[in-house]
Design a protein around this motif. Structure first.
Motif, PDB file in Angstrom:
ATOM      1  N   PRO A  13       0.850  -1.129   0.141  1.00  0.00           N
ATOM      2  CA  PRO A  13       0.018  -0.012   0.095  1.00  0.00           C
ATOM      3  C   PRO A  13       0.892   1.229   0.052  1.00  0.00           C
ATOM      4  CG  PRO A  13       0.134  -1.080   2.088  1.00  0.00           C
ATOM      5  CD  PRO A  13       0.683  -2.081   1.303  1.00  0.00           C
TER       6      PRO A  13
ATOM      7  N   CYS B 238      -1.424   7.017  -0.303  1.00  0.00           N
ATOM      8  CA  CYS B 238      -2.774   7.480  -0.925  1.00  0.00           C
ATOM      9  C   CYS B 238      -3.916   6.417  -0.847  1.00  0.00           C
ATOM     10  CB  CYS B 238      -2.376   7.715  -2.366  1.00  0.00           C
ATOM     11  SG  CYS B 238      -1.215   8.914  -2.839  1.00  0.00           S
ATOM     12  N   THR B 239      -4.914   6.682  -0.103  1.00  0.00           N
ATOM     13  CA  THR B 239      -5.677   5.815   0.387  1.00  0.00           C
ATOM     14  C   THR B 239      -6.399   5.094  -0.883  1.00  0.00           C
ATOM     15  OG1 THR B 239      -6.447   7.126   2.202  1.00  0.00           O
ATOM     16  CG2 THR B 239      -8.121   5.432   1.311  1.00  0.00           C
ATOM     17  N   GLY B 240      -6.272   3.700  -0.788  1.00  0.00           N
ATOM     18  CA  GLY B 240      -6.900   2.886  -1.865  1.00  0.00           C
ATOM     19  C   GLY B 240      -5.964   2.634  -2.854  1.00  0.00           C
ATOM     20  N   TRP B 241      -4.649   3.238  -3.040  1.00  0.00           N
ATOM     21  CA  TRP B 241      -3.652   3.024  -4.052  1.00  0.00           C
ATOM     22  C   TRP B 241      -2.597   2.177  -3.614  1.00  0.00           C
ATOM     23  CZ3 TRP B 241      -2.542   8.251  -7.016  1.00  0.00           C
ATOM     24  CH2 TRP B 241      -3.792   8.582  -7.890  1.00  0.00           C
TER      25      TRP B 241
ATOM     26  N   ASP C 107       4.252   9.530   0.333  1.00  0.00           N
ATOM     27  CA  ASP C 107       3.366   8.805   0.000  1.00  0.00           C
ATOM     28  C   ASP C 107       4.104   6.911  -0.266  1.00  0.00           C
ATOM     29  OD1 ASP C 107       1.044  10.277   0.610  1.00  0.00           O
ATOM     30  OD2 ASP C 107       0.799  11.078  -1.577  1.00  0.00           O
TER      31      ASP C 107
ATOM     32  N   ARG D 237      -2.907  12.887   6.068  1.00  0.00           N
ATOM     33  CA  ARG D 237      -2.194  11.451   5.608  1.00  0.00           C
ATOM     34  C   ARG D 237      -2.023  10.671   6.938  1.00  0.00           C
ATOM     35  NH1 ARG D 237      -1.385  14.332   1.219  1.00  0.00           N
ATOM     36  NH2 ARG D 237      -0.667  13.189  -0.679  1.00  0.00           N
ATOM     37  N   ARG D 238      -1.881  11.399   8.126  1.00  0.00           N
ATOM     38  CA  ARG D 238      -1.838  10.754   9.462  1.00  0.00           C
ATOM     39  C   ARG D 238      -2.750  11.372  10.351  1.00  0.00           C
ATOM     40  NH1 ARG D 238       3.967  11.343  11.292  1.00  0.00           N
ATOM     41  NH2 ARG D 238       4.556   9.902  10.147  1.00  0.00           N
TER      42      ARG D 238
END
Length: 217
Positions: free
Chosen positions: A26, A29-32, A147, A194-195
């Protein structure tokens, strides 16, 4: 201009050093996955080339700070967000993604080095100088470098000077200064969502905590 080159070179070098298995981890980036993020970087490099080759005669409408806008957090409904993983998967082998990023990314780096900082360029229905455009991208490269290595503890981090420049840019965009107790990395990751800040960090942030995250668009 130097910070653009420094941040972009460091990011591309980190991608070049990834192992094949790292591409399936992972990203920040959420989902990527990492492979999806690298595919996005290829498109970013193409955008740099397109913009630097799109001269404009009008007066600048934005600069390196106002180029960015604060937007609502993503909902996952953006068609481009869904397209990126499909494009990344179509590469099949990680070396192909590495090759394409190196090929297009090197060209973007050369174009940036040859650009006249005072020349005006057009992008996103805005006009700005090439120098301001490239300065704006220091924030993009630095955030995406963070990321990239979010779940790769042994991978190189962004250079200290680009972290500092990216933090300064985010603070100007948001109109908010992060506490001195926050490192540049903490400020960037926490500031952009991101955090999640710890309770102790929320106490230090004070009223700023209620404004988070600062999502850039």
């Amino acid at each position: 201009m130097d910070l653009f080159s420094h941040s972009w070179t460091a990011l591309r070098a980190t991608v070049a050093g990834l192992r094949d298995e790292d591409f399936e981890r992972p990203s920040g980036c959420t989902g990527w996955l990492v492979r999806d993020l690298v595919c996005h970087l290829v498109l970013d490099a193409q955008d740099v080339l397109i913009t630097l080759a799109t001269p404009a005669d009008a007066e600048p409408t934005v600069d390196a700070v106002t180029y960015w806008h604060l937007v609502a957090p993503p909902t996952g409904q953006d068609p481009l967000d869904a397209l990126i993983p499909r494009l990344a998967a179509a590469y099949g082998e990680p070396w192909l993604l590495k090759f394409h990023l190196d090929d297009v990314g090197s060209a973007a780096g050369r174009a940036a080095g040859l650009a006249d900082p005072a020349a005006r360029v057009g992008t996103r229905d805005e006009v700005l100088t090439a120098g301001d455009y490239l300065r704006a991208y220091v924030l993009e490269w630095t955030l995406h470098h963070l990321d990239l290595v979010a779940h790769l503890p042994s991978a190189p981090r962004p250079p200290a000077e680009t972290l500092a420049a990216a933090r300064a840019a985010l603070e100007k965009i948001a109109g908010t200064a992060f506490p001195a107790a926050f490192s540049d990395t903490d400020a960037l990751l926490t500031g952009t969502g991101r955090r999640t800040p710890t309770d102790a960090q929320k106490a230090v942030l004070g009223d700023v905590a209620a404004k988070l995250p600062f999502v850039l668009g």
